[in-house]
Enzyme design. Structure first.
Site, PDB file in Angstrom:
ATOM      1  N   ASP A 152      12.048 -38.055  34.257  1.00 26.73           N
ATOM      2  CA  ASP A 152      11.819 -38.156  32.439  1.00 26.73           C
ATOM      3  C   ASP A 152      12.176 -40.343  33.075  1.00 26.73           C
ATOM      4  O   ASP A 152      13.381 -40.600  32.900  1.00 26.73           O
ATOM      5  CB  ASP A 152      12.941 -37.590  32.292  1.00 26.73           C
ATOM      6  CG  ASP A 152      12.881 -38.070  30.115  1.00 26.73           C
ATOM      7  OD1 ASP A 152      12.173 -39.208  30.056  1.00 26.73           O
ATOM      8  OD2 ASP A 152      14.022 -38.137  29.775  1.00 26.73           O
ATOM      9  N   ARG A 178      11.130 -33.340  27.166  1.00 29.27           N
ATOM     10  CA  ARG A 178      11.965 -33.563  27.521  1.00 29.27           C
ATOM     11  C   ARG A 178      12.898 -32.089  27.636  1.00 29.27           C
ATOM     12  O   ARG A 178      13.481 -31.333  26.741  1.00 29.27           O
ATOM     13  CB  ARG A 178      12.383 -34.438  26.366  1.00 29.27           C
ATOM     14  CG  ARG A 178      11.025 -35.533  26.190  1.00 29.27           C
ATOM     15  CD  ARG A 178      12.659 -36.934  25.276  1.00 29.27           C
ATOM     16  NE  ARG A 178      12.703 -37.288  26.318  1.00 29.27           N
ATOM     17  CZ  ARG A 178      13.102 -38.759  26.412  1.00 29.27           C
ATOM     18  NH1 ARG A 178      13.103 -38.323  25.280  1.00 29.27           N
ATOM     19  NH2 ARG A 178      13.264 -39.719  27.150  1.00 29.27           N
ATOM     20  N   SER A 209      13.775 -41.493  29.512  1.00 25.73           N
ATOM     21  CA  SER A 209      15.219 -41.573  30.164  1.00 25.73           C
ATOM     22  C   SER A 209      16.351 -42.677  30.917  1.00 25.73           C
ATOM     23  O   SER A 209      16.697 -43.989  30.478  1.00 25.73           O
ATOM     24  CB  SER A 209      15.708 -40.466  30.740  1.00 25.73           C
ATOM     25  OG  SER A 209      15.756 -39.612  28.969  1.00 25.73           O
TER      26      SER A 209
HETATM   27  P1  NAD Z   1      14.306 -42.489  20.899  1.00 25.22           P
HETATM   28  O1  NAD Z   1      13.865 -43.670  22.158  1.00 25.22           O
HETATM   29  O2  NAD Z   1      13.352 -41.596  20.529  1.00 25.22           O
HETATM   30  O3  NAD Z   1      15.452 -43.331  19.774  1.00 25.22           O
HETATM   31  C1  NAD Z   1      16.317 -43.634  19.898  1.00 25.22           C
HETATM   32  C2  NAD Z   1      17.133 -43.014  18.983  1.00 25.22           C
HETATM   33  O4  NAD Z   1      17.353 -43.728  17.757  1.00 25.22           O
HETATM   34  C3  NAD Z   1      17.500 -41.635  18.925  1.00 25.22           C
HETATM   35  O5  NAD Z   1      18.516 -40.705  19.184  1.00 25.22           O
HETATM   36  C4  NAD Z   1      17.214 -41.336  17.712  1.00 25.22           C
HETATM   37  O6  NAD Z   1      17.759 -39.712  16.894  1.00 25.22           O
HETATM   38  C5  NAD Z   1      17.492 -42.316  16.406  1.00 25.22           C
HETATM   39  N1  NAD Z   1      16.687 -42.829  15.307  1.00 25.22           N
HETATM   40  C6  NAD Z   1      16.075 -42.042  14.593  1.00 25.22           C
HETATM   41  N2  NAD Z   1      16.072 -43.054  13.617  1.00 25.22           N
HETATM   42  C7  NAD Z   1      17.005 -43.661  13.093  1.00 25.22           C
HETATM   43  C8  NAD Z   1      17.472 -43.759  12.227  1.00 25.22           C
HETATM   44  N3  NAD Z   1      16.929 -43.902  11.849  1.00 25.22           N
HETATM   45  N4  NAD Z   1      18.707 -44.406  12.406  1.00 25.22           N
HETATM   46  C9  NAD Z   1      19.456 -44.108  13.470  1.00 25.22           C
HETATM   47  N5  NAD Z   1      19.533 -43.415  14.081  1.00 25.22           N
HETATM   48  C10 NAD Z   1      17.719 -43.433  14.266  1.00 25.22           C
HETATM   49  O7  NAD Z   1      14.981 -41.109  21.777  1.00 25.22           O
HETATM   50  P2  NAD Z   1      15.487 -41.215  23.058  1.00 25.22           P
HETATM   51  O8  NAD Z   1      17.106 -42.058  22.889  1.00 25.22           O
HETATM   52  O9  NAD Z   1      14.925 -41.443  24.260  1.00 25.22           O
HETATM   53  O10 NAD Z   1      15.777 -39.943  23.518  1.00 25.22           O
HETATM   54  C11 NAD Z   1      16.379 -39.302  22.242  1.00 25.22           C
HETATM   55  C12 NAD Z   1      17.493 -37.639  22.331  1.00 25.22           C
HETATM   56  O11 NAD Z   1      16.450 -36.958  23.061  1.00 25.22           O
HETATM   57  C13 NAD Z   1      18.442 -38.184  23.648  1.00 25.22           C
HETATM   58  O12 NAD Z   1      19.501 -38.347  22.480  1.00 25.22           O
HETATM   59  C14 NAD Z   1      18.316 -37.015  23.607  1.00 25.22           C
HETATM   60  O13 NAD Z   1      19.488 -35.712  23.073  1.00 25.22           O
HETATM   61  C15 NAD Z   1      17.501 -36.286  24.181  1.00 25.22           C
HETATM   62  N6  NAD Z   1      16.353 -36.178  25.426  1.00 25.22           N
HETATM   63  C16 NAD Z   1      16.959 -35.217  26.012  1.00 25.22           C
HETATM   64  C17 NAD Z   1      15.887 -34.796  26.818  1.00 25.22           C
HETATM   65  C18 NAD Z   1      15.854 -33.934  28.370  1.00 25.22           C
HETATM   66  O14 NAD Z   1      16.567 -32.604  28.015  1.00 25.22           O
HETATM   67  N7  NAD Z   1      15.681 -34.003  29.236  1.00 25.22           N
HETATM   68  C19 NAD Z   1      15.684 -36.267  28.178  1.00 25.22           C
HETATM   69  C20 NAD Z   1      15.764 -37.652  27.330  1.00 25.22           C
HETATM   70  C21 NAD Z   1      16.458 -37.549  25.810  1.00 25.22           C
END
Ligand code: NAD
Length: 360
Positions: A127, A119, A130
């Site tokens: 990705d 990521r 995403s």
């Molecule tokens: P994910 O599907 O693994 O998790 C979903 C969300 O659940 C996350 O935001 C996580 O912090 C949250 N979470 C975990 N435990 C929790 C709890 N106990 N209570 C409340 N929330 C909780 O994650 P995702 O959505 O695939 O990605 C998370 C982050 O990764 C994105 O928001 C972003 O910052 C980053 N990301 C970066 C890139 C990139 O730079 N290319 C791409 C995708 C995501």
């Protein structure tokens, strides 16, 4: 070199859509597809044909392609049909099942798992997680609205004023942020929880309020993902979720910790006290769910509360989901295929991360 598209056995999506043909041809690849592969997502064989993609049998795709693509992994039996040295691109989620990689090593093929793309900014266009998560977040709100017996926006009518619906989003990552934006557009009042400090600003920029639970574990160095929280933190969070849930009408649950069971945030007690008619859509269902009663791939009603357990909601938007999936695959192939040849350059961080098994 031939790239072959397989028809999905359990999904409505297709991994490569006809409009991707031009970019694949620019990479000097010849393309074939299993007949009917795109039908469920609105791409009939004639559309592939118009783009010079020949429809053939499943066996022909498996046995003659140098690169084979599918969304869900094929069976062991079909893996054995792949050409020696072929490249197979799919989604194996090895972080959920560490044995996946050792099982793949018995095949004389190279395997790319698109869910292992790092990521990073450079890899963003590839990705798949995403792309699918943002569609799922959008669809989750539509699904909730459909099951809900009231409307989202505030409405003042001669017959009385209807208050806006209250939506609570658990986890403000890719899916959660899209759910917030969609619920806001429909006129709901939205609040969200997340453990990552970075999420607060993103939530607020969408016009939702952020509910903070103090004492979250430091997630710096986790590659953008959340980290496992202490039991003490989760207990505190569950209590606050319960307090807010009793005032909410809809919960969109998306909280996940990569490689682990999803955190339990909505307990049986919470559900037993929530307002009947409320709806929970749990996108974390496949990793155990955020809600105590969630059943994966099922919609149930408990105490008058509808609980939708579904981690594949992007599949219900199969047209756009296939298009985004296809774009992600093409962007990846552009760093992997040079002049019609596959170059597994492991000095490239993206290729190194995604290549989970190599032909011996
Ligand atoms: P994910 O599907 O693994 O998790 C979903 C969300 O659940 C996350 O935001 C996580 O912090 C949250 N979470 C975990 N435990 C929790 C709890 N106990 N209570 C409340 N929330 C909780 O994650 P995702 O959505 O695939 O990605 C998370 C982050 O990764 C994105 O928001 C972003 O910052 C980053 N990301 C970066 C890139 C990139 O730079 N290319 C791409 C995708 C995501």
């Amino acid at each position: 070199m031939i790239i072959g598209i397989l028809k999905e056995q359990q999904f409505n999506r297709v991994s490569i859509v006809p409009s991707s043909a031009k970019k694949l041809k620019a990479l000097k690849l010849e393309i074939i597809t299993e007949s009917g592969a795109g039908l469920q997502s609105g791409f009939g064989d004639h559309l592939y044909d118009e783009n010079e993609i020949k429809a053939v049998s499943r066996d022909t795709v498996l046995t003659t392609s140098d690169i084979v693509v599918s969304i869900a992994p094929i069976s062991d039996e079909e893996m054995q049909k792949l050409k020696k040295g072929a490249l197979y691109i799919s989604m194996f989620a090895p972080y959920q099942d560490p044995e996946v990689v050792s099982k793949l090593q018995k095949y004389p093929i190279n395997v790319v798992s698109m869910d292992m793309i790092p990521r990073t900014t450079l890899a963003q266009s590839m990705d798949i997680l995403s792309s699918m998560a943002s569609l799922a977040g959008y669809k989750a709100v539509l699904k909730a609205a459909d099951h809900y017996n009231n409307m989202f926006p505030m409405m003042m009518t001669a017959a009385g004023t209807i208050p806006p619906t209250k939506v609570m989003v658990l986890g403000a990552g890719v899916a959660g942020l899209q759910a917030i934006a969609t619920a806001k557009r429909l006129g709901a009042v939205v609040e969200a929880f997340d453990t990552r400090a970075a999420a607060k600003e993103e939530v607020m920029s969408l016009g939702a309020s952020f509910v903070e639970v103090e004492g979250a574990a430091d997630d710096r160095g986790a590659g953008g993902y959340a980290v496992q929280q202490s039991e003490e933190y989760l207990a505190k969070q569950r209590a606050l979720v319960q307090e807010r849930a009793l005032k909410s009408n809809i919960i969109i649950a998306t909280a996940q910790v990569r490689g682990r069971k999803a955190p339990l945030l909505v307990t049986e007690e919470t559900i037993n006290h929530m307002k009947p008619g409320s709806v929970i859509v749990d996108l974390a269902a496949s990793t155990g769910g955020n809600c105590a009663y969630t059943e994966n791939a099922k919609t149930i009603v408990k105490n008058g509360i509808t609980i939708v357990g579904n981690s594949d909601l992007s599949d219900e938007l199969s047209g756009v989901a296939s298009t985004l999936f296809s774009n992600n695959i093409i962007n990846f192939l552009q760093i992997l295929v040079k002049e019609g040849n596959i170059e597994l350059n492991e000095e490239n961080e993206i290729i190194k991360s995604a290549l989970i098994s190599k032909a011996n």
